[in-house]
Every structure is written in structure tokens, then in C-alpha cells.
Design a protein around this motif. Structure first.
Motif, PDB file in Angstrom:
ATOM      1  N   SER A   1     -10.293   5.747 -11.902  1.00 16.16           N
ATOM      2  CA  SER A   1      -9.107   5.115 -11.600  1.00 16.16           C
ATOM      3  C   SER A   1      -9.385   3.503 -11.850  1.00 16.16           C
ATOM      4  N   THR A   2     -10.655   3.027 -11.614  1.00 10.89           N
ATOM      5  CA  THR A   2     -10.752   1.601 -11.830  1.00 10.89           C
ATOM      6  C   THR A   2     -10.651   1.233 -13.471  1.00 10.89           C
TER       7      THR A   2
ATOM      8  N   HIS B   1       2.615   8.003  -3.653  1.00 10.97           N
ATOM      9  CA  HIS B   1       1.831   6.921  -4.722  1.00 10.97           C
ATOM     10  C   HIS B   1       1.519   5.662  -3.991  1.00 10.97           C
TER      11      HIS B   1
ATOM     12  N   ALA C   1      -2.399   4.532  -3.373  1.00 12.48           N
ATOM     13  CA  ALA C   1      -2.599   3.013  -3.472  1.00 12.48           C
ATOM     14  C   ALA C   1      -3.555   2.300  -2.337  1.00 12.48           C
TER      15      ALA C   1
ATOM     16  N   LYS D   1      -8.851   2.807 -15.387  1.00 13.74           N
ATOM     17  CA  LYS D   1      -7.164   2.893 -15.730  1.00 13.74           C
ATOM     18  C   LYS D   1      -6.530   1.396 -15.190  1.00 13.74           C
ATOM     19  N   VAL D   2      -7.010   1.039 -14.219  1.00 18.59           N
ATOM     20  CA  VAL D   2      -6.328  -0.164 -13.683  1.00 18.59           C
ATOM     21  C   VAL D   2      -6.573  -1.424 -14.496  1.00 18.59           C
ATOM     22  N   ILE D   3      -7.789  -1.485 -15.126  1.00 23.03           N
ATOM     23  CA  ILE D   3      -7.880  -2.704 -16.158  1.00 23.03           C
ATOM     24  C   ILE D   3      -7.614  -2.304 -17.427  1.00 23.03           C
TER      25      ILE D   3
ATOM     26  N   VAL E   1      -7.307   0.864  -2.404  1.00 17.79           N
ATOM     27  CA  VAL E   1      -7.363  -0.429  -2.220  1.00 17.79           C
ATOM     28  C   VAL E   1      -8.266  -0.515  -0.977  1.00 17.79           C
TER      29      VAL E   1
END
Length: 114
Positions: A47-48, A93, A97, A50-52, A101
């Protein structure tokens, strides 16, 4: 930046711009000979990445899609770790999220990085 699967870990190539984010990942390792970061293969790290904006290559593409598919199964609703401070019913979703977070920031005792 691209990532491939190697022996239970994710090898991240061309990650100079994102090195500070990668340094925050638990279990990360810098291989000075190959000049790549490696991180443990788990859903939080995926996930990390993907976010960047990391691009997944090889067998990692299938592994990530199957992991995402099982986590995002609409048959199994996701519950927030704590009641969300909103008056309407959130979409799945949004709950995911919020949980993600909250875990990153260590806001609640139930989950995340302390």
C-alpha cells in the motif's frame, strides 16, 4: 521507480526520490552493492509503495492484484478502527483509507505504528 519480488521481499529500484519514505518502512534494507532498497513483502508495504507511485514488475503484479482483491472483497465489509467523525455512512474505500492513515500515524491503540 519499480519493484520486483525477491525471496519474500520487495526490491525497489530507482528509488532515490523516495528514499526518505522508504527509510520509514519497518524492516527495510539498503543493498549498497546492487543499489536497491528491499522491504518485507506484506500488504502494508505494498500500500505504501502504491501511494508513492511505485510500478510493480514480474510476478509481483499478480501477487499484488491477488492480495488487493482479497483485501478489497466487497462481500466482507471493513469496519473503522474507531468511530469516524462524520455524520453519514462512509463508503468502503473511505473506511480503508481512514484505517490505513490511522495506522500510519499510530492514532489508535488497535492498529498501526507506535
Amino acid at each position: 521507480m519499480r519493484a520486483i519480488y525477491e525471496n519474500g521481499r520487495i526490491a525497489i529500484h530507482d528509488a532515490y526520490l523516495y528514499r526518505e519514505v522508504i527509510k520509514e518502512i519497518q524492516g527495510r534494507y539498503w543493498d549498497p552493492e546492487r543499489k536497491v532498497w528491499t522491504v518485507p513483502f506484506n500488504s502494508e508495504n505494498i500500500s505504501t509503495l502504491k501511494v508513492i507511485g511505485c510500478e510493480f514488475k514480474g510476478v509481483l503484479i499478480d501477487m499484488v492484484s491477488s492480495l488487493t482483491r482479497s483485501r478489497d472483497n466487497p462481500q466482507i465489509p471493513v469496519e473503522p478502527v474507531e468511530p469516524m467523525p462524520i455524520r453519514v455512512k462512509p463508503y468502503q474505500h473511505q473506511v480503508q483509507a481512514y484505517n490505513f492513515v490511522s495506522g500510519l500515524l499510530g492514532l489508535f491503540a488497535g492498529g498501526g505504528v507506535a
